[in-house]
Design a protein around this motif. Structure first.
Motif, mmCIF file in Angstrom:
data_model
loop_
_atom_site.group_PDB
_atom_site.id
_atom_site.type_symbol
_atom_site.label_atom_id
_atom_site.label_comp_id
_atom_site.label_asym_id
_atom_site.label_seq_id
_atom_site.Cartn_x
_atom_site.Cartn_y
_atom_site.Cartn_z
ATOM 1 N N SER A 142 0.810 -1.216 0.000
ATOM 2 C CA SER A 142 0.000 0.000 0.000
ATOM 3 C C SER A 142 0.842 1.264 0.000
ATOM 4 O O SER A 142 0.422 2.298 -0.518
ATOM 5 C CB SER A 142 -0.928 0.010 1.213
ATOM 6 O OG SER A 142 -0.176 -0.074 2.417
ATOM 7 N N MET A 162 -6.766 12.348 4.241
ATOM 8 C CA MET A 162 -6.245 11.034 4.625
ATOM 9 C C MET A 162 -6.677 10.663 6.044
ATOM 10 O O MET A 162 -7.025 11.520 6.861
ATOM 11 C CB MET A 162 -4.719 10.999 4.526
ATOM 12 C CG MET A 162 -3.986 11.885 5.498
ATOM 13 S SD MET A 162 -2.188 11.709 5.301
ATOM 14 C CE MET A 162 -1.621 12.843 6.580
ATOM 15 N N ARG A 163 -6.662 9.366 6.288
ATOM 16 C CA ARG A 163 -6.799 8.809 7.628
ATOM 17 C C ARG A 163 -5.409 8.337 8.034
ATOM 18 O O ARG A 163 -4.798 7.519 7.355
ATOM 19 C CB ARG A 163 -7.799 7.648 7.652
ATOM 20 C CG ARG A 163 -9.211 8.061 7.297
ATOM 21 C CD ARG A 163 -10.152 6.876 7.291
ATOM 22 N NE ARG A 163 -10.373 6.356 8.643
ATOM 23 C CZ ARG A 163 -10.221 5.081 8.986
ATOM 24 N NH1 ARG A 163 -9.806 4.196 8.086
ATOM 25 N NH2 ARG A 163 -10.474 4.683 10.217
ATOM 26 N N GLU A 174 -8.580 11.837 10.945
ATOM 27 C CA GLU A 174 -8.854 12.271 9.577
ATOM 28 C C GLU A 174 -8.416 13.721 9.451
ATOM 29 O O GLU A 174 -8.705 14.538 10.328
ATOM 30 C CB GLU A 174 -10.340 12.132 9.251
ATOM 31 C CG GLU A 174 -10.831 10.700 9.251
ATOM 32 C CD GLU A 174 -12.278 10.588 8.808
ATOM 33 O OE1 GLU A 174 -12.832 11.610 8.329
ATOM 34 O OE2 GLU A 174 -12.844 9.487 8.915
ATOM 35 N N GLU A 209 -3.533 5.140 6.503
ATOM 36 C CA GLU A 209 -4.511 4.064 6.327
ATOM 37 C C GLU A 209 -5.322 4.239 5.042
ATOM 38 O O GLU A 209 -5.686 3.268 4.382
ATOM 39 C CB GLU A 209 -5.468 4.037 7.530
ATOM 40 C CG GLU A 209 -4.812 3.663 8.830
ATOM 41 C CD GLU A 209 -4.485 2.186 8.906
ATOM 42 O OE1 GLU A 209 -5.203 1.392 8.275
ATOM 43 O OE2 GLU A 209 -3.509 1.832 9.596
ATOM 44 N N GLU A 210 -5.608 5.480 4.704
ATOM 45 C CA GLU A 210 -6.406 5.775 3.511
ATOM 46 C C GLU A 210 -6.057 7.176 3.049
ATOM 47 O O GLU A 210 -5.827 8.067 3.872
ATOM 48 C CB GLU A 210 -7.902 5.672 3.841
ATOM 49 C CG GLU A 210 -8.827 5.842 2.649
ATOM 50 C CD GLU A 210 -10.294 5.729 3.047
ATOM 51 O OE1 GLU A 210 -11.154 5.986 2.181
ATOM 52 O OE2 GLU A 210 -10.570 5.413 4.227
ATOM 53 N N ARG A 212 -6.735 10.255 -0.253
ATOM 54 C CA ARG A 212 -7.537 10.629 -1.425
ATOM 55 C C ARG A 212 -7.101 12.006 -1.903
ATOM 56 O O ARG A 212 -6.863 12.918 -1.110
ATOM 57 C CB ARG A 212 -9.019 10.626 -1.055
ATOM 58 C CG ARG A 212 -9.951 10.832 -2.230
ATOM 59 C CD ARG A 212 -11.384 10.475 -1.871
ATOM 60 N NE ARG A 212 -11.941 11.340 -0.840
ATOM 61 C CZ ARG A 212 -12.343 10.929 0.346
ATOM 62 N NH1 ARG A 212 -12.227 9.650 0.677
ATOM 63 N NH2 ARG A 212 -12.861 11.781 1.219
#
Length: 318
Positions: A142, A162-163, A174, A209-210, A212
């Motif tokens: 990732s 993002m997280r 977040e 973790e995430e 965008r």
């Protein structure tokens, strides 16, 4: 300490950087790449072993007197370069790598198309030797997709959402960030202006973790880049010293927290010595470690951490 991937990324960038800056000062180059002068000298000792082939004229000709770095390879438009010849295994490796990178989420469309065009030309030139590449595939972890997204955001001057996992608080948050630059110091990080804290922050890619890419333009304030030549975190010499002993299950502490030393223990654990302007901030770390570690000194902090653990256990039992 940099790992092999960090060093490879850095050395590839060094070639272009040094070619455009003949006589660059060692101190300035080290500061630009966020490494110590000793690490930079180590890279410079390896670069002369690299080139388009192992023939003398094809190897990089770079040397240093300890203060400045000199690039001796000819590089004018009038020079006639030798045509690049790839062995079958080299062509296969390039094709597999190009396809893997082209599939990274977040990669700019123009870069993706350029990779696909280059791969098609290489496949046609390699002929039968390219057949093996079709039977191989590489999948990036990732972190690779996070890198591509951040790199794209920096290039297109766009904000990120993002997280992010914060080990200090043991929590996911977040946030929106205006990215400024990517760099590697042991791990890969990006620096940006965090809109949650309204301050400059540094984020480690493997803790995202995430992520965008947002349509909103990035607009970080004009700030001087941090000097990373002495490492990412540079505690002051007069900051209080804290000693922590961890068992095998707590060895991760040495990866997450900058430290002066980490001595191996007979049980497979570590005795870690670090400095921090706020020793009390490590109380949460002691609670997280539980049986996997304890604060040894200073004595006041060790006692404070024990009291906090007792209170936590009492609250849990109610």
């Amino acid at each position: 300490m940099s790992n092999a991937i960090d060093q490879t990324r850095r050395m590839l960038s060094l070639v272009t950087y040094l070619r455009e800056r003949p006589g660059a000062r060692v101190s300035e180059v080290a500061r630009a790449f966020g490494v110590t002068e000793a690490e930079l000298i180590g890279d410079l000792n390896v670069l002369p072993l690299c080139g388009t082939s192992f023939r003398g004229g094809d190897l990089l000709d770079i040397d240093t007197d300890g203060e400045r770095i000199w690039w001796h390879n000819p590089g004018t438009a009038d020079d006639v370069a030798q045509p690049l010849r790839l062995a079958a295994d080299e062509a296969t490796a390039l094709l597999v790598a190009a396809r893997a990178v082209a599939n990274l989420p977040g990669l700019r469309d123009s870069d993706r198309q350029a990779l696909l065009r280059a791969g098609a030309k290489l496949e046609a030139a390699a002929g039968e030797a390219a057949g093996a590449s079709a039977r191989l595939s590489v999948t990036f972890e990732s972190e690779g997709s996070v890198f591509a997204t951040v790199d794209r955001a920096i290039t297109e001057r766009r904000r990120l959402w993002m997280r992010y996992y914060s080990p200090a608080r043991d929590a996911l948050t977040e946030r929106e960030v205006d990215p400024i630059r990517l760099f590697a110091v042991g791990h890969t990080y990006f620096e940006g202006w965090c809109r949650l804290s309204e301050d400059r922050r540094t984020f480690r890619l493997d803790r995202v973790e995430e992520i965008r890419l947002l349509d909103e333009p990035a607009d970080p304030p004009r700030i001087e880049p941090r000097d990373l030549s002495q490492g990412l975190v540079q505690p002051a010499g007069d900051d209080p010293e804290v000693v922590i002993e961890v068992g095998p299950g707590g060895r991760w502490v040495a990866e997450y927290y900058p430290h002066d030393s980490a001595e191996e223990q007979p049980d497979g654990g570590l005795r870690i010595t670090l400095r921090t302007p706020d020793p009390g901030s490590l109380r949460r770390l002691a609670l997280r470690l539980g049986r996997d570690g304890r604060i040894v000194s200073p004595a006041e902090l060790a006692a404070d951490a024990r009291d906090a653990a007792v209170l936590a256990l009492a609250a849990y039992g109610e």
